[in-house]
Design a protein around this motif. Structure first.
Motif, PDB file in Angstrom:
ATOM      1  N   UNK A 177       6.381   6.437   2.465  1.00 14.17           N
ATOM      2  CA  UNK A 177       6.124   5.122   3.056  1.00 14.17           C
ATOM      3  C   UNK A 177       5.490   4.137   2.079  1.00 14.17           C
ATOM      4  N   UNK A 178       5.305   4.526   0.827  1.00 12.84           N
ATOM      5  CA  UNK A 178       4.607   3.654  -0.124  1.00 12.84           C
ATOM      6  C   UNK A 178       5.414   2.423  -0.515  1.00 12.84           C
ATOM      7  N   UNK A 179       6.735   2.500  -0.441  1.00 15.45           N
ATOM      8  CA  UNK A 179       7.536   1.360  -0.887  1.00 15.45           C
ATOM      9  C   UNK A 179       7.644   0.260   0.163  1.00 15.45           C
ATOM     10  N   UNK A 212       7.205  -8.753  16.638  1.00 19.76           N
ATOM     11  CA  UNK A 212       7.789  -7.600  15.937  1.00 19.76           C
ATOM     12  C   UNK A 212       7.306  -7.521  14.487  1.00 19.76           C
ATOM     13  N   UNK A 213       7.193  -8.687  13.834  1.00 18.30           N
ATOM     14  CA  UNK A 213       6.724  -8.698  12.442  1.00 18.30           C
ATOM     15  C   UNK A 213       5.287  -8.185  12.349  1.00 18.30           C
ATOM     16  N   UNK A 214       4.448  -8.608  13.274  1.00 20.04           N
ATOM     17  CA  UNK A 214       3.052  -8.152  13.261  1.00 20.04           C
ATOM     18  C   UNK A 214       2.974  -6.647  13.556  1.00 20.04           C
ATOM     19  N   UNK A 215       3.792  -6.195  14.498  1.00 19.04           N
ATOM     20  CA  UNK A 215       3.818  -4.768  14.829  1.00 19.04           C
ATOM     21  C   UNK A 215       4.230  -3.936  13.611  1.00 19.04           C
ATOM     22  N   UNK A 216       5.274  -4.394  12.901  1.00 22.74           N
ATOM     23  CA  UNK A 216       5.759  -3.643  11.741  1.00 22.74           C
ATOM     24  C   UNK A 216       4.739  -3.625  10.617  1.00 22.74           C
ATOM     25  N   UNK A 217       3.964  -4.706  10.470  1.00 24.19           N
ATOM     26  CA  UNK A 217       2.941  -4.705   9.429  1.00 24.19           C
ATOM     27  C   UNK A 217       1.815  -3.730   9.775  1.00 24.19           C
ATOM     28  N   UNK A 218       1.454  -3.668  11.055  1.00 19.14           N
ATOM     29  CA  UNK A 218       0.447  -2.691  11.489  1.00 19.14           C
ATOM     30  C   UNK A 218       0.971  -1.265  11.275  1.00 19.14           C
ATOM     31  N   UNK A 219       2.263  -1.060  11.610  1.00 14.46           N
ATOM     32  CA  UNK A 219       2.872   0.263  11.413  1.00 14.46           C
ATOM     33  C   UNK A 219       2.855   0.633   9.938  1.00 14.46           C
ATOM     34  N   UNK A 220       3.201  -0.317   9.102  1.00  8.41           N
ATOM     35  CA  UNK A 220       3.219  -0.086   7.655  1.00  8.41           C
ATOM     36  C   UNK A 220       1.845   0.316   7.148  1.00  8.41           C
ATOM     37  N   UNK A 221       0.804  -0.361   7.617  1.00  9.47           N
ATOM     38  CA  UNK A 221      -0.556  -0.043   7.169  1.00  9.47           C
ATOM     39  C   UNK A 221      -0.968   1.363   7.596  1.00  9.47           C
ATOM     40  N   UNK A 222      -0.567   1.799   8.779  1.00  8.73           N
ATOM     41  CA  UNK A 222      -0.902   3.143   9.252  1.00  8.73           C
ATOM     42  C   UNK A 222      -0.107   4.210   8.507  1.00  8.73           C
ATOM     43  N   UNK A 223       1.188   3.963   8.305  1.00  6.94           N
ATOM     44  CA  UNK A 223       2.040   4.972   7.673  1.00  6.94           C
ATOM     45  C   UNK A 223       1.674   5.206   6.216  1.00  6.94           C
ATOM     46  N   UNK A 224       1.199   4.169   5.548  1.00  3.38           N
ATOM     47  CA  UNK A 224       0.817   4.316   4.138  1.00  3.38           C
ATOM     48  C   UNK A 224      -0.415   5.209   3.959  1.00  3.38           C
ATOM     49  N   UNK A 225      -1.155   5.460   5.060  1.00  6.00           N
ATOM     50  CA  UNK A 225      -2.339   6.303   4.970  1.00  6.00           C
ATOM     51  C   UNK A 225      -2.007   7.791   5.071  1.00  6.00           C
ATOM     52  N   UNK A 226      -0.765   8.109   5.379  1.00  2.00           N
ATOM     53  CA  UNK A 226      -0.394   9.523   5.490  1.00  2.00           C
ATOM     54  C   UNK A 226      -0.489  10.199   4.129  1.00  2.00           C
ATOM     55  N   UNK A 227      -0.931  11.442   4.093  1.00  4.43           N
ATOM     56  CA  UNK A 227      -1.062  12.142   2.813  1.00  4.43           C
ATOM     57  C   UNK A 227       0.305  12.482   2.228  1.00  4.43           C
ATOM     58  N   UNK A 246      -6.559  12.997   0.073  1.00  6.63           N
ATOM     59  CA  UNK A 246      -5.724  11.938   0.636  1.00  6.63           C
ATOM     60  C   UNK A 246      -6.247  11.545   2.015  1.00  6.63           C
ATOM     61  N   UNK A 247      -6.247  10.233   2.285  1.00  4.93           N
ATOM     62  CA  UNK A 247      -6.690   9.787   3.608  1.00  4.93           C
ATOM     63  C   UNK A 247      -5.705  10.278   4.660  1.00  4.93           C
ATOM     64  N   UNK A 248      -6.205  10.451   5.858  1.00  9.09           N
ATOM     65  CA  UNK A 248      -5.390  11.018   6.934  1.00  9.09           C
ATOM     66  C   UNK A 248      -5.760  10.283   8.207  1.00  9.09           C
ATOM     67  N   UNK A 249      -4.805   9.702   8.921  1.00  8.52           N
ATOM     68  CA  UNK A 249      -5.139   8.811  10.037  1.00  8.52           C
ATOM     69  C   UNK A 249      -5.750   9.489  11.252  1.00  8.52           C
ATOM     70  N   UNK A 250      -5.761  10.834  11.287  1.00  6.09           N
ATOM     71  CA  UNK A 250      -6.287  11.511  12.467  1.00  6.09           C
ATOM     72  C   UNK A 250      -7.650  12.143  12.219  1.00  6.09           C
ATOM     73  N   UNK A 251      -8.158  12.049  10.994  1.00  2.00           N
ATOM     74  CA  UNK A 251      -9.375  12.785  10.664  1.00  2.00           C
ATOM     75  C   UNK A 251     -10.442  11.852  10.119  1.00  2.00           C
ATOM     76  N   UNK A 252     -11.680  12.316  10.168  1.00  2.00           N
ATOM     77  CA  UNK A 252     -12.790  11.511   9.652  1.00  2.00           C
ATOM     78  C   UNK A 252     -12.937  11.667   8.147  1.00  2.00           C
ATOM     79  N   UNK A 253     -12.391  12.735   7.588  1.00  2.00           N
ATOM     80  CA  UNK A 253     -12.477  12.968   6.146  1.00  2.00           C
ATOM     81  C   UNK A 253     -11.068  13.059   5.563  1.00  2.00           C
TER      82      UNK A 253
END
Length: 320
Positions: A3-5, A139-154, A187-194
């Motif tokens: 999801x980095x690109x 839709x554009x705002x939703x996709x930007x929020x989605x992009x920000x969350x997906x980029x945090x996946x390890x 790596x950051x992980x969207x479901x965890x505190x660490x």
């Protein structure tokens, strides 16, 4: 990572401002000497503006991955985080807007060529383009929020994996460091505190990854929310085995029976092969446990290599 690109997704206002500024610049270089030059200048403004919008919208759609081609692990995490169906619908709307803007621009260029007042039609066209863009702002705002969350996946590679589980302070991080011979990536992980610790080691030509997921596999299932439970089930899509570490000295602050209860919950949650290892064998408080398959000390390194070899054997067997 997958999801980095994905670039930042601009709002409709930002895209409209950008396109209209470029259109004004296109007009400023034109010298108006009569109807023909006035027509060409206004055509240039309409086409420039439309091209900026359609290109930017098409790029947004193109940069998001094709969800059917995602590895199952990432597909499930994306679905948990933002909803794959919602992203598909939003991207379809962006794609529709791109095609509609192109269609409207061509329609107005044709009208302008038959009109005595191309400037008025150009303003009408800009109004239509602005209206189309306004209709997809959500839709554009939703996709930007989605992009920000997906980029945090390890960055979890599609390779044999050892998932480390057990209560805090039992030696999980030490095991990851020892097994990989280096400081693991965090790596950051969207479901965890660490952050998730991910390390790698080689056996022959095969690379293995070792993953510790603090916040997911270090407390009872009853204490986890629905999203965390879904994230845990996503791990089943990896080519993995689970290493459950028990602190057999109880110096971690958790009694043996508490740790065994969590072991039973992890067994119920996962269909993956599981190895139970008693840690801290170097301490005088260490107790021999019938429920453990092996023992080790992540403080001295004793037994760690043997545990690794057993885990690699379990992965090879599951692949067969």
């Amino acid at each position: 990572m997958i999801f980095e690109k994905i670039h930042t997704v601009p709002t409709s206002d930002e895209l409209v401002d950008k396109s209209f500024r470029r259109a004004t610049r296109a007009m400023s270089g034109k010298k108006i000497t009569g109807r023909e030059t006035l027509l060409k200048a206004n055509e240039s403004m309409v086409l420039t503006s439309a091209n900026i919008l359609t290109d930017n919208l098409a790029n947004i759609v193109r940069r998001f991955p094709t969800f059917e081609d995602l590895p199952p692990f990432y597909y499930e995490l994306a679905d948990i985080l933002v909803g794959v169906d919602e992203m598909r619908k939003a991207l379809a709307r962006i794609d529709w807007a791109s095609a509609k803007i192109h269609e409207v621009a061509r329609e107005y260029v044709a009208k302008m060529r038959r009109s005595k007042d191309p400037m008025s039609l150009r303003k009408q066209c800009f109004g239509r383009l602005g209206s189309i863009m306004g209709s997809i702002d959500k839709e554009l705002k939703f996709l930007n929020e989605a992009r920000n969350k997906l980029r945090k996946l390890p960055d979890v590679h599609n390779e044999p994996t050892i998932v480390v589980a057990g209560y805090p302070n039992i030696g999980k991080s030490s095991f990851v460091s020892m097994a990989t011979g280096a400081r693991p990536e965090i790596a950051s992980y969207p479901f965890t505190t660490k952050g998730v610790s991910i390390g790698h080691f080689m056996v022959g030509n095969e690379r293995y990854q070792v993953m510790d997921t603090p916040g997911l596999l270090d407390r009872p299932m009853s204490e986890r929310n629905e999203i965390e439970l879904q994230a845990i089930t996503a791990l089943k899509h990896l080519n993995a085995v689970v290493l459950f570490i028990i602190d057999a000295s109880e110096t971690c602050g958790y009694e043996i029976h508490e740790q065994v209860n969590m072991l039973d919950e992890v067994r119920e949650q996962f269909t993956l092969p599981l190895l139970t290892v008693a840690n801290k064998s170097d301490l005088p408080q260490f107790r021999e446990l019938d429920i453990s398959d092996m023992q080790m000390s992540t403080a001295t390194g004793e037994g760690v290599q043997e545990v690794l070899e057993r885990l690699v054997g379990m992965i090879e067997k599951s692949e067969e």
